[in-house]
Design an enzyme around this catalytic site. Sequence first.
Site, PDB file in Angstrom:
ATOM      1  N   ASN A 681       0.478  -1.202   0.170  1.00 48.33           N
ATOM      2  CA  ASN A 681      -0.391   0.136  -0.340  1.00 48.33           C
ATOM      3  C   ASN A 681       0.642   1.382  -0.222  1.00 48.33           C
ATOM      4  O   ASN A 681       0.142   2.433  -0.009  1.00 48.33           O
ATOM      5  CB  ASN A 681      -1.015  -0.168   1.048  1.00 48.33           C
ATOM      6  CG  ASN A 681      -1.668  -1.009   1.551  1.00 48.33           C
ATOM      7  OD1 ASN A 681      -2.685  -1.496   0.349  1.00 48.33           O
ATOM      8  ND2 ASN A 681      -2.278  -1.719   2.336  1.00 48.33           N
ATOM      9  N   TYR A 682       1.742   1.048   0.355  1.00 47.78           N
ATOM     10  CA  TYR A 682       2.720   2.140   0.699  1.00 47.78           C
ATOM     11  C   TYR A 682       4.188   2.329  -0.370  1.00 47.78           C
ATOM     12  O   TYR A 682       4.626   3.642  -0.535  1.00 47.78           O
ATOM     13  CB  TYR A 682       2.894   2.909   2.292  1.00 47.78           C
ATOM     14  CG  TYR A 682       1.856   3.268   2.515  1.00 47.78           C
ATOM     15  CD1 TYR A 682       0.976   4.360   2.898  1.00 47.78           C
ATOM     16  CD2 TYR A 682       1.165   2.391   3.745  1.00 47.78           C
ATOM     17  CE1 TYR A 682       0.089   4.547   3.056  1.00 47.78           C
ATOM     18  CE2 TYR A 682       0.130   2.342   4.706  1.00 47.78           C
ATOM     19  CZ  TYR A 682      -0.760   3.763   4.330  1.00 47.78           C
ATOM     20  OH  TYR A 682      -1.698   4.129   5.358  1.00 47.78           O
ATOM     21  N   LEU A 683       4.874   1.509  -0.906  1.00 38.92           N
ATOM     22  CA  LEU A 683       6.059   1.411  -1.502  1.00 38.92           C
ATOM     23  C   LEU A 683       5.846   1.298  -2.762  1.00 38.92           C
ATOM     24  O   LEU A 683       4.950   0.432  -3.637  1.00 38.92           O
ATOM     25  CB  LEU A 683       6.400   0.292  -0.348  1.00 38.92           C
ATOM     26  CG  LEU A 683       6.801   0.643   0.154  1.00 38.92           C
ATOM     27  CD1 LEU A 683       7.785  -0.596   0.584  1.00 38.92           C
ATOM     28  CD2 LEU A 683       7.743   1.486   1.041  1.00 38.92           C
TER      29      LEU A 683
END
Length: 725
Positions: A681-683
């Site tokens: 979700n964030y990388l």
Amino acid sequence: MDMDMEDSKDDIKFKNEPDSEPDTPNKMEQDGSDDDDDVPLSVRRKSSSVKKEEYSDNDEDSKKNHRRRSVQNGHKIKRKLESDSEDDIPLSQMKKKKVKTEVKKRRRSTSDDSDSDHYKKKKKKKSKDKKHSRNSSSSRSKSSSRKSSKTSQSSPTKTGGRKKKEEEPEEVWEWWKEAPREDGVKWNFLEHKGPVFAPDYEPLPKDVKFRYNGNSVKLSEKTEEIAGFYSRFIEHEYTTKEEFNMNFFKDWRKVMTSSEREMIKDLKKCDFSQINDYFKKKSEERKGMSKEQKLALKDENERIAKEYGICILDGHKEKVGNFRIEPPGLFRGRGAHPKMGMLKTRVNPEDVIINCSKDSKYPNPPKGHKWKEIRHDNTVSWLASWTENVQGQPKYVMLNPSSRLKGEKDWMKYEKARELAKKIDEIRESYKKDFKSKEMRIRQRAVAMYFIDKLALRAGNEKDEDQADTVGCCSLRHEHIKLFDEKGDCENVVEFDFLGKDSIRYTNSVPVEKRVFKNLKLFMQNKKEGDDLFDRLNTGILNKHLSEQMEGLSAKVFRTYNASHTLQEQLNSTPRNGTVAEKLLAYNRANRSVAVLCNHQRAIPKSHDKSMENLDNKIQQKLDDIEKLEKEIKHLKKGSSELEKKVNAKKRLEEQLERLELDKTDKFEGKDIALGTSKLNYLDPRITVAWCKKYDVPIEKAYNKTQRAKFRWAIDMADKKFRFD
């Protein structure tokens, strides 16, 4: 809950299904895709854009290799190279051809329905009556089914042995190579079969009794079903919590008949043990099913997935992420949720809104039912929607993470974070100037932005009384932070301690800039426990200011930027000449740095100690084997073949020992860190893809099959020179 702000309701994640999908998703059928061995070499060369007259640099070597492949069972087959007639013979037939002392050229007729049209035109059949069944090993497509991809030659495969189940080729839609859609339009055509509902309740056998105050009581079907929900928790810590028991008993009494309510007035007098024993027995029976029973169940699930797990979106087959509606049960929530134990009622077709194209074939509701509504809204990405009864939140059937709609959303999310990377210095300079503002509200906004930027805190939303007491940056209270002029070797230290999203505790002690520390002291003056730290700020005010700084900027964009930037920087420590195992350890350490930044924690798995013990045993076994070999090597003659064999065996054992020790280090360091959340979700996945290509690490080592499908766009798009910022 303290959730990140989403762009629209259709982007809310459906939580009925597990986050990670099985590594063997159902394949979609595609006509005309055959094994490379069944396609003539001439056709394959044309499809690879290789001219027949051209040869590779190692022309003579390729001819020699061609001759070697035509040797079977110890005999040589004489073949002429001056003509290209041999190019029209499929490799599969060349392999199957028996070699005799006098080779007779024969044409073999095959009538496989899936042979390519080109091949059918090339081959003239001598007999239409003879039909040969296709070998199961050649039915599996080795080439990519991408519509724009090249067909590559596959090496001959071994025949015989255990036959594997045929896999249908998967259609790959390279949507990232197409022109973008109009703003706000998610699809032009959408057709699907709707959701799969939970099976009806099966009443308990007559010999399974519910007891109240020591006496057997025959319950009505609805009351009995809900008693079964509670019985599954009686050996769990939930039933030791007063809130859980109180909420359950209140909802249970609502569905009881008047006579049952008159009798059952005290939960402590209820005996659910026989019901619990029955369900445990059923669970053991499922685990002990025969191989045939498990296979039949698997086939049935695959049949359902093939029917309901696929939709048609703009002419392409796309997987549906969560087509099964969650069955009724008891709500648990995260942490000390005030609604734990409440009844989650059964979802019926009358509760469900269907979303599809006007010109599509509408899904049929179960017999005797009808849909709540059928919509045709192409500005949202959900296929079906309903409202759950406990928290009143909408739930959605969405597409699989590997779909175009999900992939586009991910791509745009990371591009927005990359846009922030270009403006981050300017934004930081702006909020640092506001530390000295004469207006308190501007100072509070500036300090909040500092926390969101440097600590990757979520913005935080206001909570109702019936929601879990989780907080974010804007909703921090007086009791959530402590200030220390000095702590350890650091000055101006802020100590955080609060429940974040999903009731995950956030504890952190960080030194901050002197001006931030002074402002925090000012914000805390004349305040007590329960008072807001930022009493002149809320998420609405903050988000409005962020959007003025950059279009589409939010706390989540900051979080995504800082996570991806941290990974990019940490990966610079990858050992250039290290083994794959050493490089993977460096990658996981970089990922852990991000997880710590984002507070992605997990409880230490119950199997951790056992897993570490098993690794220790394996390491000790390798050490013993190496020691044994070293003793044997001392007594062997130099230059002997036996010595060389033992030395090579010792080298292999040492490599295996190194991998085991690195694996042990990796497991120990990550025992309480959840790597999956940040990775998914964030990388920015292009960072990982570029790293794999730069350091010669197989992409399969970084991403599993499901993750590779989700990030197919990034794998195709990024090269080893890609930089996030």
